[in-house]
Enzyme design. Sequence first.
Site, PDB file in Angstrom:
ATOM      1  N   GLY A 197      -7.714  -4.258  -5.453  1.00  8.00           N
ATOM      2  CA  GLY A 197      -9.061  -3.930  -5.001  1.00  8.00           C
ATOM      3  C   GLY A 197      -9.495  -2.534  -5.415  1.00  8.00           C
TER       4      GLY A 197
ATOM      5  NE  ARG B 286      -3.267  -2.344   3.014  1.00 11.90           N
ATOM      6  CZ  ARG B 286      -4.264  -3.050   2.482  1.00 11.90           C
ATOM      7  NH1 ARG B 286      -4.883  -2.610   1.406  1.00 11.90           N
ATOM      8  NH2 ARG B 286      -4.650  -4.177   3.027  1.00 11.90           N
TER       9      ARG B 286
ATOM     10  NE  ARG C 208      -9.907  -2.008   2.813  1.00  7.56           N
ATOM     11  CZ  ARG C 208      -8.802  -1.540   3.361  1.00  7.56           C
ATOM     12  NH1 ARG C 208      -8.865  -0.553   4.228  1.00  7.56           N
ATOM     13  NH2 ARG C 208      -7.630  -2.039   3.062  1.00  7.56           N
TER      14      ARG C 208
HETATM   15  N1  LIG Z   1      -7.605   7.686  -4.521  1.00  4.48           N
HETATM   16  C1  LIG Z   1      -6.479   7.055  -4.890  1.00  4.48           C
HETATM   17  N2  LIG Z   1      -5.660   7.602  -5.839  1.00  4.48           N
HETATM   18  C2  LIG Z   1      -4.530   6.977  -6.205  1.00  4.48           C
HETATM   19  N3  LIG Z   1      -4.111   5.817  -5.669  1.00  4.48           N
HETATM   20  C3  LIG Z   1      -4.867   5.233  -4.745  1.00  4.48           C
HETATM   21  C4  LIG Z   1      -6.102   5.816  -4.303  1.00  4.48           C
HETATM   22  N4  LIG Z   1      -6.641   5.009  -3.360  1.00  4.48           N
HETATM   23  C5  LIG Z   1      -5.782   3.974  -3.213  1.00  4.48           C
HETATM   24  N5  LIG Z   1      -4.726   4.094  -4.047  1.00  4.48           N
HETATM   25  C6  LIG Z   1      -3.534   3.227  -4.146  1.00  4.48           C
HETATM   26  O1  LIG Z   1      -3.916   1.859  -4.152  1.00  4.48           O
HETATM   27  C7  LIG Z   1      -3.268   1.198  -3.065  1.00  4.48           C
HETATM   28  C8  LIG Z   1      -4.096   0.035  -2.624  1.00  4.48           C
HETATM   29  O2  LIG Z   1      -5.361   0.479  -2.149  1.00  4.48           O
HETATM   30  P1  LIG Z   1      -6.051  -0.196  -0.874  1.00  4.48           P
HETATM   31  O3  LIG Z   1      -7.354   0.488  -0.679  1.00  4.48           O
HETATM   32  O4  LIG Z   1      -5.106  -0.200   0.252  1.00  4.48           O
HETATM   33  O5  LIG Z   1      -6.233  -1.733  -1.285  1.00  4.48           O
HETATM   34  P2  LIG Z   1      -7.180  -2.423  -2.363  1.00  4.48           P
HETATM   35  O6  LIG Z   1      -6.737  -2.030  -3.707  1.00  4.48           O
HETATM   36  O7  LIG Z   1      -6.972  -3.870  -2.116  1.00  4.48           O
HETATM   37  O8  LIG Z   1      -8.574  -1.972  -2.061  1.00  4.48           O
HETATM   38  C9  LIG Z   1      -3.082   2.282  -2.015  1.00  4.48           C
HETATM   39  O9  LIG Z   1      -2.088   1.979  -1.079  1.00  4.48           O
HETATM   40  C10 LIG Z   1      -2.676   3.463  -2.899  1.00  4.48           C
HETATM   41  O10 LIG Z   1      -1.315   3.396  -3.264  1.00  4.48           O
HETATM   42  O1  LIG Z   2      -3.364  -5.427   5.193  1.00  4.55           O
HETATM   43  P1  LIG Z   2      -3.924  -4.641   6.316  1.00  4.55           P
HETATM   44  O2  LIG Z   2      -3.332  -3.283   6.328  1.00  4.55           O
HETATM   45  O3  LIG Z   2      -3.844  -5.344   7.620  1.00  4.55           O
HETATM   46  O4  LIG Z   2      -5.454  -4.358   6.013  1.00  4.55           O
HETATM   47  C1  LIG Z   2      -6.553  -5.079   6.452  1.00  4.55           C
HETATM   48  C2  LIG Z   2      -7.646  -4.929   5.420  1.00  4.55           C
HETATM   49  O5  LIG Z   2      -7.269  -5.618   4.246  1.00  4.55           O
HETATM   50  C3  LIG Z   2      -8.299  -6.521   3.851  1.00  4.55           C
HETATM   51  O6  LIG Z   2      -7.966  -7.801   4.339  1.00  4.55           O
HETATM   52  C4  LIG Z   2      -8.382  -6.577   2.344  1.00  4.55           C
HETATM   53  O7  LIG Z   2      -8.718  -5.306   1.879  1.00  4.55           O
HETATM   54  P2  LIG Z   2      -8.188  -4.715   0.521  1.00  4.55           P
HETATM   55  O8  LIG Z   2      -8.451  -5.742  -0.532  1.00  4.55           O
HETATM   56  O9  LIG Z   2      -8.960  -3.441   0.327  1.00  4.55           O
HETATM   57  O10 LIG Z   2      -6.741  -4.462   0.626  1.00  4.55           O
HETATM   58  C5  LIG Z   2      -9.547  -5.983   4.556  1.00  4.55           C
HETATM   59  O11 LIG Z   2     -10.535  -6.966   4.719  1.00  4.55           O
HETATM   60  C6  LIG Z   2      -8.980  -5.478   5.845  1.00  4.55           C
HETATM   61  O12 LIG Z   2      -9.775  -4.460   6.392  1.00  4.55           O
HETATM   62 MG   LIG Z   3     -10.210  -2.531  -0.894  1.00  7.97          MG
END
Ligand SMILES: Nc1ncnc2c1ncn2[C@@H]1O[C@H](COP(=O)(O)OP(=O)(O)O)[C@@H](O)[C@H]1O
Ligand SMILES: O=P(O)(O)OC[C@H]1O[C@](O)(COP(=O)(O)O)[C@@H](O)[C@@H]1O
Ligand SMILES: [Mg+2]
Length: 319
Positions: free
Chosen positions: A102, A72, A171
């Site tokens: 995601g 992330r 989440r």
């Molecule tokens: N609004 C955004 N603009 C640009 N990059 C983003 C944004 N939101 C998330 N990201 C990037 O995508 C990464 C992964 O998003 P995250 O929500 O942590 O997991 P997931 O993609 O599994 O939902 C973040 O750490 C960030 O680098």
């Molecule tokens: O990896 P971390 O920072 O512990 O995050 C935990 C979060 O990641 C998840 O396991 C997966 O979420 P994402 O696919 O958005 O990354 C969520 O269910 C949980 O809230």
């Molecule tokens: Mg997510």
Amino acid sequence: MKKIAVLTSGGDAPGMNAAIRAVVRRAIYNDLEVYGVRHGYVGLMEGDFIKMELGSVGDIIHRGGTILRSARSEEFKTVEGQQKAIKQLKDAEIDGLVVIGGDGSFMGAGKLTEQGFPTIGVPGTIDNDISGTDYSIGFDTAVNTVIEAIDKIRDTAYSHERICIVEVMGRNAGDIALWTGLTSGAESILIPEATYDFDDVMNRIRHGQERGKMHSIIVVAEGVCSGEELKKEIKERSNLDTNVIVLGYLQRGGSPTAYDRMMASRMGGKAVDLLIEGQKGVMVGWKNAQLVSPSFEEAAKGKHKINLDDYDLARSISI
Ligand SMILES: Nc1ncnc2c1ncn2[C@@H]1O[C@H](COP(=O)(O)OP(=O)(O)O)[C@@H](O)[C@H]1O
Ligand SMILES: O=P(O)(O)OC[C@H]1O[C@](O)(COP(=O)(O)O)[C@@H](O)[C@@H]1O
Ligand SMILES: [Mg+2]
């Protein structure tokens, strides 16, 4: 399109490796060169690219996690971070990118496309919370892992006549809680998408006790509250003691189910086909048992919906 790259981002999900394999092999089949980006957007900004060959993705279809690693990144949320990433891609003469991740990762993928770099998303998250698709890679495996755990917890709950609270991930989405609660016969399921009432949880426990069932399983989605908070609420309302089990990362790992391997292969292959067709700024989705490819914008307009009929069904049959 001559050279493409693939990365995994956000929380790892079982089936991500199967998706990487499909991307790499489908690309090579179409005479494209493929690069793997290590550590998601962090590696993208640093130019941490490795050339992928047919053998680079051998023996991974059955493995959980992601061989490319995931991350992330706060920096990537800034325009400067995104520009850094695009410069690395251009310097390496890469023409297109597949992002397996995601909802957050798709926001990032959308930004890359807006700034001129062709990007395609493949949904990979155990949460199943992405709008634009009914299914995200990893969900089926996570659900199966959780019910296996709950089945074991139920044995002890039954034997010692205990009330067990199982906190699951997701989440802000209740999909994991709803599917695992229903399929493991939990007496109460708490999800953020439905109004929940702690007194109702109590009533359901009492109802069971009145007919001699002294054990109970409550599945709570992390988006509602923590298991410990729920324990406190129950204690204050009824003086009943409960055991809290937080399944945590157990839910994210493990060998993907056949369904996840299948969806990962279909979606990974489709992502490459879309890049070859000249598409950009779209995600691969699964709607009405068909592969679809809505734009990130179009997908973001909708909100991922849970099936509330399943919630009503669970309430009526698990009591
Ligand atoms: N609004 C955004 N603009 C640009 N990059 C983003 C944004 N939101 C998330 N990201 C990037 O995508 C990464 C992964 O998003 P995250 O929500 O942590 O997991 P997931 O993609 O599994 O939902 C973040 O750490 C960030 O680098
Ligand atoms: O990896 P971390 O920072 O512990 O995050 C935990 C979060 O990641 C998840 O396991 C997966 O979420 P994402 O696919 O958005 O990354 C969520 O269910 C949980 O809230
Ligand atoms: Mg997510």
